[in-house]
Design a protein around this motif. Sequence first.
Motif, mmCIF file in Angstrom:
data_model
loop_
_atom_site.group_PDB
_atom_site.id
_atom_site.type_symbol
_atom_site.label_atom_id
_atom_site.label_comp_id
_atom_site.label_asym_id
_atom_site.label_seq_id
_atom_site.Cartn_x
_atom_site.Cartn_y
_atom_site.Cartn_z
ATOM 1 N N LYS A 2 -13.058 35.602 33.506
ATOM 2 C CA LYS A 2 -11.976 36.025 32.621
ATOM 3 C C LYS A 2 -10.651 35.377 33.010
ATOM 4 N N LYS A 3 -9.972 34.825 32.015
ATOM 5 C CA LYS A 3 -8.644 34.258 32.209
ATOM 6 C C LYS A 3 -7.662 35.398 32.488
ATOM 7 N N LEU A 4 -6.841 35.245 33.517
ATOM 8 C CA LEU A 4 -5.848 36.259 33.858
ATOM 9 C C LEU A 4 -4.644 36.148 32.929
ATOM 10 N N THR A 5 -3.977 37.265 32.726
ATOM 11 C CA THR A 5 -2.746 37.254 31.931
ATOM 12 C C THR A 5 -1.604 36.684 32.774
ATOM 13 N N ASP A 6 -0.537 36.277 32.118
ATOM 14 C CA ASP A 6 0.632 35.779 32.848
ATOM 15 C C ASP A 6 1.148 36.832 33.816
ATOM 16 N N PHE A 7 1.154 38.090 33.402
ATOM 17 C CA PHE A 7 1.609 39.170 34.269
ATOM 18 C C PHE A 7 0.722 39.289 35.508
ATOM 19 N N GLU A 8 -0.596 39.255 35.313
ATOM 20 C CA GLU A 8 -1.528 39.349 36.446
ATOM 21 C C GLU A 8 -1.325 38.178 37.413
ATOM 22 N N ILE A 9 -1.120 37.001 36.869
ATOM 23 C CA ILE A 9 -0.922 35.809 37.700
ATOM 24 C C ILE A 9 0.363 35.943 38.514
ATOM 25 N N GLU A 10 1.453 36.306 37.863
ATOM 26 C CA GLU A 10 2.734 36.454 38.566
ATOM 27 C C GLU A 10 2.640 37.514 39.655
ATOM 28 N N LEU A 13 0.739 36.062 42.592
ATOM 29 C CA LEU A 13 1.525 35.038 43.281
ATOM 30 C C LEU A 13 2.496 35.633 44.295
ATOM 31 N N GLU A 14 2.842 36.892 44.135
ATOM 32 C CA GLU A 14 3.751 37.547 45.072
ATOM 33 C C GLU A 14 3.199 37.534 46.496
ATOM 34 N N SER A 15 1.876 37.529 46.619
ATOM 35 C CA SER A 15 1.258 37.545 47.946
ATOM 36 C C SER A 15 0.631 36.198 48.313
ATOM 37 N N LEU A 16 0.941 35.165 47.537
ATOM 38 C CA LEU A 16 0.381 33.832 47.793
ATOM 39 C C LEU A 16 1.545 32.863 48.000
ATOM 40 N N GLU A 17 1.786 32.561 49.251
ATOM 41 C CA GLU A 17 2.957 31.765 49.626
ATOM 42 C C GLU A 17 2.877 30.325 49.118
ATOM 43 N N ASP A 18 3.995 29.854 48.570
ATOM 44 C CA ASP A 18 4.199 28.454 48.186
ATOM 45 C C ASP A 18 3.395 27.985 46.975
ATOM 46 N N TRP A 19 2.979 28.888 46.118
ATOM 47 C CA TRP A 19 2.293 28.514 44.879
ATOM 48 C C TRP A 19 3.157 28.934 43.701
ATOM 49 N N ASP A 20 3.118 28.126 42.624
ATOM 50 C CA ASP A 20 3.867 28.402 41.408
ATOM 51 C C ASP A 20 2.915 28.383 40.213
ATOM 52 N N PHE A 21 3.338 29.041 39.137
ATOM 53 C CA PHE A 21 2.541 29.084 37.913
ATOM 54 C C PHE A 21 3.306 28.418 36.783
ATOM 55 N N TYR A 22 2.709 27.397 36.201
ATOM 56 C CA TYR A 22 3.229 26.762 34.991
ATOM 57 C C TYR A 22 2.119 25.910 34.386
ATOM 58 N N ASP A 23 2.254 25.616 33.093
ATOM 59 C CA ASP A 23 1.261 24.817 32.369
ATOM 60 C C ASP A 23 -0.156 25.376 32.495
ATOM 61 N N ASP A 24 -0.278 26.710 32.441
ATOM 62 C CA ASP A 24 -1.592 27.385 32.511
ATOM 63 C C ASP A 24 -2.368 27.068 33.778
ATOM 64 N N ALA A 25 -1.668 26.852 34.903
ATOM 65 C CA ALA A 25 -2.328 26.557 36.180
ATOM 66 C C ALA A 25 -1.411 26.998 37.318
ATOM 67 N N ILE A 26 -1.995 27.128 38.515
ATOM 68 C CA ILE A 26 -1.172 27.375 39.695
ATOM 69 C C ILE A 26 -1.101 26.068 40.487
ATOM 70 N N HIS A 27 0.065 25.843 41.079
ATOM 71 C CA HIS A 27 0.354 24.561 41.713
ATOM 72 C C HIS A 27 0.986 24.764 43.089
ATOM 73 N N THR A 28 0.704 23.825 43.982
ATOM 74 C CA THR A 28 1.379 23.781 45.268
ATOM 75 C C THR A 28 1.397 22.343 45.755
ATOM 76 N N ASP A 29 2.153 22.111 46.806
ATOM 77 C CA ASP A 29 2.123 20.805 47.465
ATOM 78 C C ASP A 29 2.355 21.013 48.952
ATOM 79 N N PHE A 30 1.814 20.105 49.716
ATOM 80 C CA PHE A 30 1.938 20.145 51.170
ATOM 81 C C PHE A 30 2.382 18.779 51.663
ATOM 82 N N GLU A 31 3.160 18.785 52.727
ATOM 83 C CA GLU A 31 3.547 17.541 53.384
ATOM 84 C C GLU A 31 3.065 17.612 54.831
ATOM 85 N N PHE A 32 2.350 16.582 55.252
ATOM 86 C CA PHE A 32 1.781 16.518 56.597
ATOM 87 C C PHE A 32 2.541 15.485 57.423
ATOM 88 N N ASP A 33 2.256 15.434 58.700
ATOM 89 C CA ASP A 33 2.927 14.474 59.580
ATOM 90 C C ASP A 33 2.567 13.035 59.248
#
Length: 96
Positions: A2-10, A13-33
């Motif tokens: 089941k696809k989550l609602t925008d409210f459920e996703i937001e 995300l409160e408990s998922l550090e460094d992730w954002d929601f846009y364009d019907d997906a969740i996104h993050t990025d990491f930078e390594f040494d």
Amino acid sequence: MKKLTDFEIEKKLESLEDWDFYDDAIHTDFEFDNFKDCMSAMNRIAFECEALNHHPEWTNIYNTLDITLKTHDAQGVTELDFKLAEAINRIVEVEE
């Protein structure tokens, strides 16, 4: 799945550090040494993806990794995306 609602996703995300929601997906990025550390994390993440049978859209440029998660069958974000995102955060935290 089941696809989550925008409210459920937001809310999740409160408990998922460094992730954002846009364009019907969740996104993050990491930078390594360096490139090697980035590739090492990608390889570890790949094993988790296979175990969950759920695969990210991702790009790597030298020491950066951009990740997008959505469940294409559901045409949006599902619980499976959050499960993989949590695993990715655990893997990258260990790498750092």
